[in-house]
Write an enzyme that holds these catalytic residues in place. Sequence first.
Site, PDB file in Angstrom:
ATOM      1  N   TYR A  70      63.544  47.225  28.890  1.00  0.00           N
ATOM      2  CA  TYR A  70      63.195  45.889  29.465  1.00  0.00           C
ATOM      3  C   TYR A  70      61.864  45.989  30.427  1.00  0.00           C
ATOM      4  O   TYR A  70      61.508  45.444  31.299  1.00  0.00           O
ATOM      5  CB  TYR A  70      64.722  45.646  29.667  1.00  0.00           C
ATOM      6  CG  TYR A  70      64.692  44.455  30.764  1.00  0.00           C
ATOM      7  CD1 TYR A  70      64.329  43.688  30.310  1.00  0.00           C
ATOM      8  CD2 TYR A  70      65.044  44.836  32.325  1.00  0.00           C
ATOM      9  CE1 TYR A  70      64.353  41.665  31.327  1.00  0.00           C
ATOM     10  CE2 TYR A  70      65.259  43.620  33.314  1.00  0.00           C
ATOM     11  CZ  TYR A  70      64.782  41.904  32.981  1.00  0.00           C
ATOM     12  OH  TYR A  70      64.528  41.603  33.857  1.00  0.00           O
ATOM     13  N   LYS A 101      59.300  44.861  31.075  1.00  0.00           N
ATOM     14  CA  LYS A 101      58.588  43.680  32.263  1.00  0.00           C
ATOM     15  C   LYS A 101      57.688  44.454  33.142  1.00  0.00           C
ATOM     16  O   LYS A 101      56.953  44.054  34.216  1.00  0.00           O
ATOM     17  CB  LYS A 101      59.989  43.547  33.264  1.00  0.00           C
ATOM     18  CG  LYS A 101      60.984  42.655  31.986  1.00  0.00           C
ATOM     19  CD  LYS A 101      60.542  41.172  31.305  1.00  0.00           C
ATOM     20  CE  LYS A 101      60.377  40.707  33.142  1.00  0.00           C
ATOM     21  NZ  LYS A 101      60.708  39.270  32.241  1.00  0.00           N
TER      22      LYS A 101
END
Length: 645
Positions: free
Chosen positions: A543, A547
Site C-alpha cells: 500500500y 501510493k
Amino acid sequence: MTPSLPVSAALDEIVRVSRALGGDPSFVLHGGGNTSITARGEDVTGEPVDLVLVKGSGWDLATIEPAGFAPLRRERLEALLRLPHLDDPTMVNELRQASLDASAPTASIEALLHAHLPGRVALHSHADAIVAVTDRDVPDDEVASALGPRVAVLPYVMPGFPLARLVADTDLSGVDALVLRNHGLFTFGDDPDAVLARHREIVARAAEVSGIVAPDRSDAGENDIPPRGTLETISGLRADIARAAGRPMLLRQSRSGRAAAFAGRPDLDTATTRGTATPEHVIYTKRHPLVGRDVATYASTYRAYVERNRHRLTAPVTPLDPAPRVVLDPELGMLTAGDTVRDVAVAADIAEHTIAVIDAADALGGYRSLDEAQSFDIEYWSLEQAKLANRRRAPLAGEVAIVTGAASGIGRAAAERLLADGAAVVGVDLDPGVQQAFTGDAWRGVVGDVADPAVIERTLDEAVRTYGGVDMLVVAAGIFPRSQPIADLDDATWERALRVNATAPLRLMRAAHPHLARSPRGGRVVLVSTKNVAAPGPGVASYSASKTAAAQLARVAAIEWAADGIRVNQVEPDAVFDTAIWTPELLAERAASYGLSVAEYRTRNLLRVEVTSAIVAEAIAVFCEQLPATTGAHLSVDGGNDRVI
C-alpha cells in the site's frame, strides 16, 4: 357563466387540467404556457372577493401544485386593463399588490389577459402544431379557416400588457379560442374539462393541417445514432464556447437522429436563421443556432445584433454573453450549451421542437418567425433582464468532474460535494451501485476497473459527450491490501496494489490530459494520497509503496502540466474509517499492530478527532474551487500526526 367555486375546489380543478395540458411536451415545454380559474374567496376582514387564480411564474404545468397559483383580485385586474398604457415593472408591481397572499408566487405575465377572458377557466399553450400553422406568411383569416369555427386569430404583439390590451379591444362574441400568431393558443369557458377538450381539438386540427410530427421520447432519445466526431473536437468546441461566454459552460452532444439529419441539410444556414418558433424561446436558445464551429464569428455577429437594436430600449442595456446555445454541425450533429444540465436539456428540447415546426411550416409554404427587432425586444425584455440579475451561480456551475472510487467512502463524498457545488460528475467504480449513487442528470456512473483502458475510454466518452469536457479529476480509487510483512509479501498482492493505486491513476491522467488542458478555468487534478507516503507503518509495504508511486506521479504532473494551466495537488488523509477498505476485521488488525483499542485507533491523532470522508471531500473541494495559484501542494487531512509533522 357558472358561479365561481370556493378557492380550494377551484384549485383542485385547475391543478388537474393544468397537469393534463402540461404533461404533453408538444403542447408545453419547460415552464411555458399558463392557466387560470376564477374563484370566490374572502379577504382578512371576511369580505367576499372575486379572484382569478393564475399560474405563478417559474412553475411547470406538468407538475404544478395548488401553491403554484397566485390569487389575484379580479376587480383590480380589470381596472388595470382599462389603462391606455402600463410598463412592465409597474404591471408586475401591481400584480403583486393585487394578490390576496403576499407569499404567493408572482403571477404569469399574462394575468391581465386571463382576467379579461370570458368563462371560469382559461388554458394557454405554445403547441407545436399551432405554431407551425401560424409561423407562415399567410393572412389571419386563412389560419382561422384552417382551425375551424369559434376561433379568433390575432397578430403578434409583445406579451404582457400590449397583448392584454389587444385582446380587450377584440370582440370575443361567439369565440371560445384565441390563436396568437407566432405565440400560441388560448381556450376558455366554464367547464374545465370542456376547455381542455377544446384545446386538444384545435391542436389536433392544426396538426392535421400542418402534418407536423412532434418529437417524442424515442426521437429525442439517448441512443438514436452512434456517437459522432472525436472527443477532442467536442471539448475544443466547448472551450471556444466558454471563452465567448466568459465562464465555464456545459456542452452536450445530442444522439437524436432527427437533429443530426437536420444538421446535415445543405441549406442549413438559411433554414436556421429565421428566428425561434415562439418568442420566449430566444431566451433559451438565442435567435438562431451556430452553424458549424466558428464560435468567434458567431459571437461577433451577436454583438453586432445587440448594437443594431439597443436603441429600442429606454433603459441601459446589459449585453448578454454572445456564446451560442445550440450548435448544428454536419459532422457532430446537434449540441447544446448551458450553465447547468437543465439549461442544456431545455435548449435541446426547444431545438428539437423548433426543427419539427420549421419542417412543417416549410412544407406549408415557408417558415416565418419574428423579425430581428421583435426577437431583440423579447431577449432584452426588462422582466428577463431582472431575472438574470437575480440569478445566483453555483461555484462549479458549467464544470465537469471525473471521480474514481465514487461508489463509497472518500470518492462518494467528493462526488457528493462537487455535485452540491454545481458540477456535473462522472463517477467510476467496480461496484455497480455507482450508477445509482446519486440521482439527477448531473450524475453519470460508469462501472468498471479504472485501470482498464476500455473503462477509461467509456468514462471520458461519458464526460465529454454528455457534459462537454473534463475540468476536474479526483483520483480516489484505491485498495489497502491485508497486512503482510515484507518477508511474506507475495507478488500478486504487490502487483495488484501497484496496478490499482499507481498504474490506474497514470492511465486515467494521461487519457484525460487533452481535455484538462482545454478546461475554461484550468484543469485540476486532486490525488487522494495518504499519510503513509511520509510516514509508513509496518505490514503495509504494498500500500505505502504504490501510493508513494502515485504521489510522485502527481508531483511530476504538477511540473509538466503547469504550462497547460493544469493544477495538480494532493490531499493526504489518514484513518478515514467510513470507507470500503476499512472492514471491522482490518480495523481490529491495524489497531492491534499499534497496541491500541479500536476506539483509540480511530482518534490516534493530535487533535483526537475522527477524520471522515466528508472532511476529506471538503479539502478536495478547496483545491477544485479555490487556490488558482497553487499546484504541487500536499494537504494533510489527518487530525495531526507527529510523525508527519
